[in-house]
Design an enzyme around this catalytic site. Structure first.
Site, PDB file in Angstrom:
ATOM      1  NE  ARG A 116      33.300  27.000  37.559  1.00  0.00           N
ATOM      2  CZ  ARG A 116      32.523  25.930  37.777  1.00  0.00           C
ATOM      3  NH1 ARG A 116      31.590  25.601  36.913  1.00  0.00           N
ATOM      4  NH2 ARG A 116      32.705  25.190  38.838  1.00  0.00           N
ATOM      5  CG  HIS A 143      36.839  22.471  40.850  1.00  0.00           C
ATOM      6  ND1 HIS A 143      36.445  23.636  41.488  1.00  0.00           N
ATOM      7  CD2 HIS A 143      35.687  21.902  40.393  1.00  0.00           C
ATOM      8  CE1 HIS A 143      35.138  23.744  41.407  1.00  0.00           C
ATOM      9  NE2 HIS A 143      34.645  22.715  40.757  1.00  0.00           N
ATOM     10  CD  GLN A 146      33.587  19.164  43.577  1.00  0.00           C
ATOM     11  OE1 GLN A 146      32.846  19.962  43.007  1.00  0.00           O
ATOM     12  NE2 GLN A 146      33.125  18.226  44.378  1.00  0.00           N
ATOM     13  CG  ASP A 238      35.695  15.744  36.259  1.00  0.00           C
ATOM     14  OD1 ASP A 238      34.516  16.096  36.061  1.00  0.00           O
ATOM     15  OD2 ASP A 238      36.669  16.518  36.112  1.00  0.00           O
ATOM     16  CB  CYS A 278      33.380  17.184  40.815  1.00  0.00           C
ATOM     17  SG  CYS A 278      33.623  16.870  39.056  1.00  0.00           S
ATOM     18  NE  ARG A 306      32.285  23.189  45.512  1.00  0.00           N
ATOM     19  CZ  ARG A 306      32.212  23.555  44.231  1.00  0.00           C
ATOM     20  NH1 ARG A 306      31.825  22.702  43.316  1.00  0.00           N
ATOM     21  NH2 ARG A 306      32.589  24.765  43.837  1.00  0.00           N
TER      22      ARG A 306
HETATM   23  N1  NVA Z   1      36.467  18.794  34.845  1.00  0.00           N
HETATM   24  C1  NVA Z   1      35.177  19.437  34.819  1.00  0.00           C
HETATM   25  C2  NVA Z   1      34.742  19.809  36.189  1.00  0.00           C
HETATM   26  C3  NVA Z   1      33.378  20.453  36.275  1.00  0.00           C
HETATM   27  C4  NVA Z   1      32.997  20.828  37.671  1.00  0.00           C
HETATM   28  C5  NVA Z   1      35.257  20.648  33.914  1.00  0.00           C
HETATM   29  O1  NVA Z   1      36.274  21.358  33.963  1.00  0.00           O
HETATM   30  O2  NVA Z   1      34.317  20.883  33.149  1.00  0.00           O
HETATM   31  N1   CP Z   2      31.229  20.621  40.644  1.00  0.00           N
HETATM   32  C1   CP Z   2      31.039  21.869  40.218  1.00  0.00           C
HETATM   33  O1   CP Z   2      31.926  22.723  40.293  1.00  0.00           O
HETATM   34  O2   CP Z   2      29.806  22.106  39.710  1.00  0.00           O
HETATM   35  P1   CP Z   2      29.408  23.370  38.843  1.00  0.00           P
HETATM   36  O3   CP Z   2      30.199  23.292  37.559  1.00  0.00           O
HETATM   37  O4   CP Z   2      27.921  23.207  38.579  1.00  0.00           O
HETATM   38  O5   CP Z   2      29.712  24.622  39.586  1.00  0.00           O
END
Ligand code: NVA
Ligand code: CP
Length: 329
Positions: A116, A143, A146, A238, A278, A306
């Site tokens: 990530r 993502h 997801q 989101d 998500c 997931r």
């Molecule tokens: N768009 C959000 C998704 C989190 C799972 C982010 O990037 O923070």
């Molecule tokens: N939806 C998702 O990726 O959750 P986290 O940011 O908690 O991993």
């Protein structure tokens, strides 16, 4: 320089990277979803499915996570392997050591890496220099894990995907990008409603439209939440302030206010539409408690899925489809 450790030629998904859903064909998405459904049934029936004995997954998190971290760790335990937390503060990618050198180390120890990161280019670089599969656990662009879980959830709820309409409302960012690509690969009609200035990346819209031409899906951009959700089978939102964008919080809350998913907005979708997110959700911002906790909400199914989608991905990338033969179908 390209890694000297070129990957041996393999068929199917074994050894592949998943940096974006566009790395998969529509048929391969179906393979992952079918495998996920089989693994979910096996887990539900308490059948042994340790398909990755003694295999290891390296996990690198530059940003916070609940779902991604937990599901990859739990998934590897179920599969008989183990996840290793590479701890970003120790790895210090690109600071203590270059990204190519980190990749060249990791490929000697682990069977796959999930990362990530802030910058999609870091994933591309890891993939270029690693022989083992690199999995995008969220970046500034995509993502994919997801959205594999989301497609599994939608398929469970709607029975099929092709021809159904998914409305995405809010920020045209990473999750939106992967939904467009995932929808395009599976024949969904994806309608995206954003305020001006927060539209999805035009290159990714174009890429999704190209893919959709082969599946019968469509990608449509609109400028109001109401237009996006009209008669939709699913309404997805989101966070308005994604990780790393906290400095823009005040202006974003103002721009996105008309895009809140509340009961009035859900009333414009199909009467049996599902609500998707998500997570993490910011209650009172992009979604109200009433919708989040209401009967149309499938957000915790998405979170559960997931686990199943990623277990499928791990088995397919590390051992290939043949490994699934040990499972009841
Ligand atoms: N768009 C959000 C998704 C989190 C799972 C982010 O990037 O923070
Ligand atoms: N939806 C998702 O990726 O959750 P986290 O940011 O908690 O991993």
């Amino acid at each position: 320089m390209r890694s000297t450790n070129a990957r041996p030629a393999r068929r199917g998904l074994q050894g592949r990277d998943i940096l974006s859903l566009a790395d998969l064909s529509g048929a391969e998405v179906t393979t992952v979803l079918d495998a996920a459904a089989r693994l979910k049934r096996a887990q539900g029936a308490d059948l042994p499915h340790a398909l990755l004995p003694a295999r290891t997954l390296g996990m690198l998190f530059e940003k916070a996570s609940l779902r991604t971290r937990t599901t990859f760790v739990v998934g590897m335990v179920h599969l008989g392997g183990q996840a290793v937390d590479l701890m970003a503060e120790h790895t210090q990618m690109g600071v203590r050591e270059s990204v190519p050198d980190i990749a060249r180390n990791l490929e000697r120890w682990v069977d796959a890496v999930m990362a990530r990161v802030y910058d999609q280019n870091v994933l591309e670089e890891l993939a270029e220099y690693s022989r083992v599969p690199i999995i995008n656990g969220l970046s500034d662009r995509f993502h994919p894990c997801q959205v594999l879980a989301d497609l599994l959830t939608l398929r469970e709820r709607l029975g099929s995907l092709a021809g159904r309409t998914l409305a995405y409302v809010g920020d045209g960012f990473n999750v939106c990008h992967s939904l467009m690509l995932g929808g395009a690969l599976t024949g969904l009609h994806v309608r995206v409603g954003t305020p001006p200035g927060y539209e999805p990346d035009p290159e990714i819209v174009e890429q999704a439209r190209r893919i959709a031409r082969g599946s019968g899906g469509t990608i449509e951009l609109v400028s109001s939440a109401e237009a996006a959700v009209r008669n939709a089978d699913a309404v997805y939102t989101d966070s308005w302030v994604s990780m790393g964008l906290e400095e823009e919080r005040a202006e974003r809350l103002a721009a996105f206010a008309p895009f809140q998913v509340n009961a009035a907005l859900m009333a414009g979708a199909a009467s049996d539409a599902v609500f998707m997110h998500c997570l993490p959700a910011h209650r009172g911002e992009e979604v109200t408690d009433e919708v989040m906790d209401g009967p149309q909400s499938v957000v915790f199914d998405q979170a559960e899925n997931r686990l199943h989608a990623q277990k499928a991905l791990l088995v397919l990338l590390v051992r290939g489809e043949a490994a699934l033969e040990a499972l009841p179908s």
